[in-house]
Motif scaffolding. Structure first.
Motif, PDB file in Angstrom:
ATOM      1  N   THR A   1     -12.576 -15.306 -41.814  1.00 56.08           N
ATOM      2  CA  THR A   1     -12.643 -14.862 -43.212  1.00 56.08           C
ATOM      3  C   THR A   1     -13.742 -15.629 -43.931  1.00 56.08           C
ATOM      4  N   PRO A   2     -14.793 -14.946 -44.375  1.00 52.44           N
ATOM      5  CA  PRO A   2     -15.108 -13.543 -44.131  1.00 52.44           C
ATOM      6  C   PRO A   2     -15.390 -13.279 -42.650  1.00 52.44           C
ATOM      7  N   THR A   3     -15.127 -12.042 -42.224  1.00 54.98           N
ATOM      8  CA  THR A   3     -15.381 -11.688 -40.838  1.00 54.98           C
ATOM      9  C   THR A   3     -16.866 -11.400 -40.618  1.00 54.98           C
ATOM     10  N   ASN A   4     -17.219 -11.388 -39.350  1.00 55.50           N
ATOM     11  CA  ASN A   4     -18.596 -11.139 -38.931  1.00 55.50           C
ATOM     12  C   ASN A   4     -18.623  -9.852 -38.114  1.00 55.50           C
ATOM     13  N   PRO A   5     -19.260  -8.758 -38.593  1.00 60.01           N
ATOM     14  CA  PRO A   5     -20.231  -8.690 -39.675  1.00 60.01           C
ATOM     15  C   PRO A   5     -19.771  -7.913 -40.919  1.00 60.01           C
ATOM     16  N   LEU A   6     -18.500  -7.479 -40.978  1.00 57.75           N
ATOM     17  CA  LEU A   6     -18.073  -6.583 -42.056  1.00 57.75           C
ATOM     18  C   LEU A   6     -17.519  -7.326 -43.262  1.00 57.75           C
ATOM     19  N   LEU A   7     -17.494  -8.657 -43.213  1.00 55.03           N
ATOM     20  CA  LEU A   7     -17.132  -9.492 -44.362  1.00 55.03           C
ATOM     21  C   LEU A   7     -15.769  -9.128 -44.936  1.00 55.03           C
ATOM     22  N   THR A   8     -14.822  -8.873 -44.032  1.00 56.46           N
ATOM     23  CA  THR A   8     -13.433  -8.654 -44.426  1.00 56.46           C
ATOM     24  C   THR A   8     -12.809  -9.996 -44.802  1.00 56.46           C
ATOM     25  N   ILE A   9     -11.935  -9.975 -45.794  1.00 60.89           N
ATOM     26  CA  ILE A   9     -11.305 -11.197 -46.283  1.00 60.89           C
ATOM     27  C   ILE A   9      -9.824 -11.212 -45.909  1.00 60.89           C
ATOM     28  N   ALA A  10      -9.385 -12.317 -45.321  1.00 60.91           N
ATOM     29  CA  ALA A  10      -7.968 -12.522 -45.028  1.00 60.91           C
ATOM     30  C   ALA A  10      -7.390 -13.489 -46.057  1.00 60.91           C
ATOM     31  N   ASP A  11      -6.189 -13.216 -46.503  1.00 62.00           N
ATOM     32  CA  ASP A  11      -5.499 -14.108 -47.433  1.00 62.00           C
ATOM     33  C   ASP A  11      -4.826 -15.203 -46.612  1.00 62.00           C
ATOM     34  N   ILE A  12      -5.485 -16.347 -46.508  1.00 60.15           N
ATOM     35  CA  ILE A  12      -5.009 -17.418 -45.622  1.00 60.15           C
ATOM     36  C   ILE A  12      -3.628 -17.906 -46.044  1.00 60.15           C
ATOM     37  N   THR A  13      -3.430 -18.134 -47.322  1.00 61.49           N
ATOM     38  CA  THR A  13      -2.148 -18.644 -47.796  1.00 61.49           C
ATOM     39  C   THR A  13      -1.025 -17.660 -47.521  1.00 61.49           C
ATOM     40  N   GLU A  14      -1.253 -16.373 -47.800  1.00 64.67           N
ATOM     41  CA  GLU A  14      -0.223 -15.365 -47.563  1.00 64.67           C
ATOM     42  C   GLU A  14       0.133 -15.285 -46.081  1.00 64.67           C
ATOM     43  N   ILE A  15      -0.884 -15.326 -45.236  1.00 66.08           N
ATOM     44  CA  ILE A  15      -0.644 -15.219 -43.790  1.00 66.08           C
ATOM     45  C   ILE A  15       0.095 -16.449 -43.269  1.00 66.08           C
ATOM     46  N   THR A  16      -0.366 -17.638 -43.629  1.00 66.47           N
ATOM     47  CA  THR A  16       0.264 -18.850 -43.103  1.00 66.47           C
ATOM     48  C   THR A  16       1.688 -19.014 -43.639  1.00 66.47           C
ATOM     49  N   THR A  17       1.919 -18.599 -44.864  1.00 70.62           N
ATOM     50  CA  THR A  17       3.279 -18.654 -45.413  1.00 70.62           C
ATOM     51  C   THR A  17       4.202 -17.704 -44.663  1.00 70.62           C
TER      52      THR A  17
ATOM     53  N   HIS B   1     -29.537  -5.902 -36.442  1.00 72.49           N
ATOM     54  CA  HIS B   1     -28.776  -4.678 -36.259  1.00 72.49           C
ATOM     55  C   HIS B   1     -27.600  -5.033 -35.348  1.00 72.49           C
ATOM     56  N   PRO B   2     -26.409  -5.296 -35.914  1.00 70.44           N
ATOM     57  CA  PRO B   2     -25.295  -5.821 -35.110  1.00 70.44           C
ATOM     58  C   PRO B   2     -24.936  -4.976 -33.892  1.00 70.44           C
ATOM     59  N   ALA B   3     -24.945  -3.649 -34.023  1.00 68.33           N
ATOM     60  CA  ALA B   3     -24.510  -2.798 -32.916  1.00 68.33           C
ATOM     61  C   ALA B   3     -25.373  -2.973 -31.671  1.00 68.33           C
ATOM     62  N   ARG B   4     -26.639  -3.299 -31.869  1.00 71.01           N
ATOM     63  CA  ARG B   4     -27.545  -3.461 -30.726  1.00 71.01           C
ATOM     64  C   ARG B   4     -27.852  -4.934 -30.435  1.00 71.01           C
ATOM     65  N   MET B   5     -27.352  -5.826 -31.286  1.00 73.69           N
ATOM     66  CA  MET B   5     -27.699  -7.238 -31.114  1.00 73.69           C
ATOM     67  C   MET B   5     -26.434  -8.091 -30.985  1.00 73.69           C
ATOM     68  N   THR B   6     -25.985  -8.728 -32.058  1.00 75.23           N
ATOM     69  CA  THR B   6     -24.906  -9.710 -31.949  1.00 75.23           C
ATOM     70  C   THR B   6     -23.573  -9.128 -31.512  1.00 75.23           C
ATOM     71  N   HIS B   7     -23.338  -7.840 -31.761  1.00 78.79           N
ATOM     72  CA  HIS B   7     -22.042  -7.246 -31.459  1.00 78.79           C
ATOM     73  C   HIS B   7     -22.133  -6.163 -30.390  1.00 78.79           C
ATOM     74  N   ALA B   8     -23.179  -6.215 -29.577  1.00 79.20           N
ATOM     75  CA  ALA B   8     -23.327  -5.227 -28.507  1.00 79.20           C
ATOM     76  C   ALA B   8     -22.175  -5.316 -27.508  1.00 79.20           C
ATOM     77  N   SER B   9     -21.575  -6.507 -27.355  1.00 79.83           N
ATOM     78  CA  SER B   9     -20.471  -6.674 -26.402  1.00 79.83           C
ATOM     79  C   SER B   9     -19.233  -5.896 -26.804  1.00 79.83           C
ATOM     80  N   ALA B  10     -19.149  -5.489 -28.076  1.00 77.80           N
ATOM     81  CA  ALA B  10     -17.986  -4.742 -28.563  1.00 77.80           C
ATOM     82  C   ALA B  10     -18.177  -3.233 -28.469  1.00 77.80           C
ATOM     83  N   GLU B  11     -19.317  -2.775 -27.958  1.00 80.27           N
ATOM     84  CA  GLU B  11     -19.580  -1.342 -27.874  1.00 80.27           C
ATOM     85  C   GLU B  11     -18.516  -0.640 -27.032  1.00 80.27           C
ATOM     86  N   GLY B  12     -18.001   0.468 -27.540  1.00 78.51           N
ATOM     87  CA  GLY B  12     -16.999   1.231 -26.816  1.00 78.51           C
ATOM     88  C   GLY B  12     -15.583   0.711 -26.958  1.00 78.51           C
ATOM     89  N   SER B  13     -15.403  -0.403 -27.669  1.00 73.19           N
ATOM     90  CA  SER B  13     -14.074  -0.975 -27.861  1.00 73.19           C
ATOM     91  C   SER B  13     -13.586  -0.667 -29.271  1.00 73.19           C
TER      92      SER B  13
END
Length: 381
Positions: free
Chosen positions: A148-164, A339-351
């Motif tokens: 949080t934020p996630t890479n690359p879509l910058l999703t936010i997790a509520d850490i306090t809510e989750i840990t509680t 370009h994440p799909a062809r670079m940093t996140h190519a390993s996630a293609e098809g998943s």
């Protein structure tokens, strides 16, 4: 250093006490593999072999722990080395992990292609949906992995809510704090058990070393990590530790500049006719803007967006950028585009973690904002 000292004071001074012999104000690079013992088993201040401990690495680990408001810090050869060590320290075959459904590609690869072969299963969930996360946990779940934020879509997790919500579960919650850095967010204070970093990125901040880190408060957990750090041996070398420690001293001032410019760029992209969607938690249009504002002091230097004209247009735009360097990684003083799909996140293609093919990710540096905006304008137009 007093625990109530401010962040920047801790960054500058923790682990950097003046040398008692020479008065040197910066910890030296102890470029040695081994240390003379005062008789058999007579270690000097606990040092015997640099895989086990090295004074330069110790100084950085002390600073790292202080920045995360933790009791224990551990430095590794890379962020993935830190993650792998943590997996070996905490999990065994048959255990289960919950990860974000938009996790960093390298993290996904580690769980999907490495840990899975060892018998560790995982479930990917929307990390901004605590209900889905809780539903994914079983009696076999021993680790919940949060970005949080996630890479690359910058999703936010509520850490306090989750840990509680997970307080009564027999598991650990680890937070990858690479994007936010300890300057903007301190997960241990929000209930997390473990903080993980790729210190290659913002913590070092100068694109001149590769490293990883773990910070914890629990003494027993620290001993397990320390044992595996030494046993597996993927430790940070003394020169990398020296560079990372030096970089961390300016983390606060760099992050302020990163955030200032990223906010301007996110606003500019939001109104550009060629941009279909902007991912930046500082925008009120971000679905988790309120959560980010609650747990982060500012919103970071990463901006992602989708090109309205599709994949090839996003690739061409990356190629046309001049001041934004086309390169993987992030968090340095220089601005990067990829370009994440062809670079940093190519390993996630098809998943299930595949990223949009029209996505562009920006790591906003500390150059003049006007120059960066002009470069984006010419690259888009």
């Amino acid at each position: 250093m007093q625990p109530e000292s401010g962040f920047s004071t801790r960054a500058v001074h923790t682990g950097s006490e003046a040398d008692p012999v020479t008065g040197a104000v910066i910890t030296p690079v102890y470029a040695t593999s081994t240390f003379k013992q005062d008789g058999v088993g007579g270690l000097r201040n606990g040092y015997e072999y640099s895989r086990s401990a090295n004074p330069t690495r110790t100084a950085w680990e002390e600073c790292l722990a202080a920045l995360e408001n933790g009791r224990h810090g551990f430095a590794f050869a890379s962020g993935l080395a830190a993650e792998d060590t943590l997996i070996r320290a905490l999990l065994k075959p048959g255990d289960h992990v919950v990860i974000p459904n938009d996790a960093y590609g390298g993290t996904f690869r580690l769980f999907d292609k490495v840990a899975a072969r060892w018998g560790v299963e995982y479930t990917a969930v929307p990390i901004d949906d605590p209900g889905a996360l809780l539903a994914a946990c079983t009696s076999a779940t021993k680790l919940v992995w949060i970005e949080t934020p996630t890479n690359p879509l910058l999703t936010i997790a509520d850490i306090t809510e989750i840990t509680t919500a997970l307080a009564d579960h027999d598991l650990h919650v680890a937070v990858d704090n690479t994007f936010a850095t300890p300057y903007l967010q301190q997960p241990l204070d929000l209930g997390a058990d473990i903080v993980v970093h790729s210190t290659t990125k913002y913590v070092n901040g100068h694109s001149d070393t590769v490293g990883g880190a773990i910070a914890v408060n629990d003494d027993d957990l620290a001993e397990r990590i320390r044992f595996h750090q030494n046993s597996m041996g993927a430790v940070m070398g003394p020169f990398d530790a020296w560079l990372t420690h030096r970089g961390a001293k300016t983390l606060s001032v760099r992050m302020e500049r990163h955030c200032d410019t990223a906010e301007r760029i996110a606003a500019y992209l939001s109104s550009h006719p060629k941009v279909a969607q902007v991912y930046y938690p500082g925008l009120e249009s971000h679905p988790s803007h309120a959560v980010a504002a609650k747990q982060m002091s500012r919103f970071g230097g990463m901006v992602s967006f989708r090109h309205k004209d599709g994949e090839e247009a996003s690739v061409e735009m990356c190629n046309r950028a001049k001041l934004f360097t086309l390169a993987e990684s992030l968090g340095g003083v220089e601005s990067l585009i990829e370009h994440p799909a062809r670079m940093t996140h190519a390993s996630a293609e098809g998943s299930e973690l595949e990223v949009p093919s029209d996505l562009v990710r920006l790591s906003v540096g500390i150059e003049d904002a006007e120059d960066l905006l002009a470069d984006l304008e010419q690259a888009l137009d």
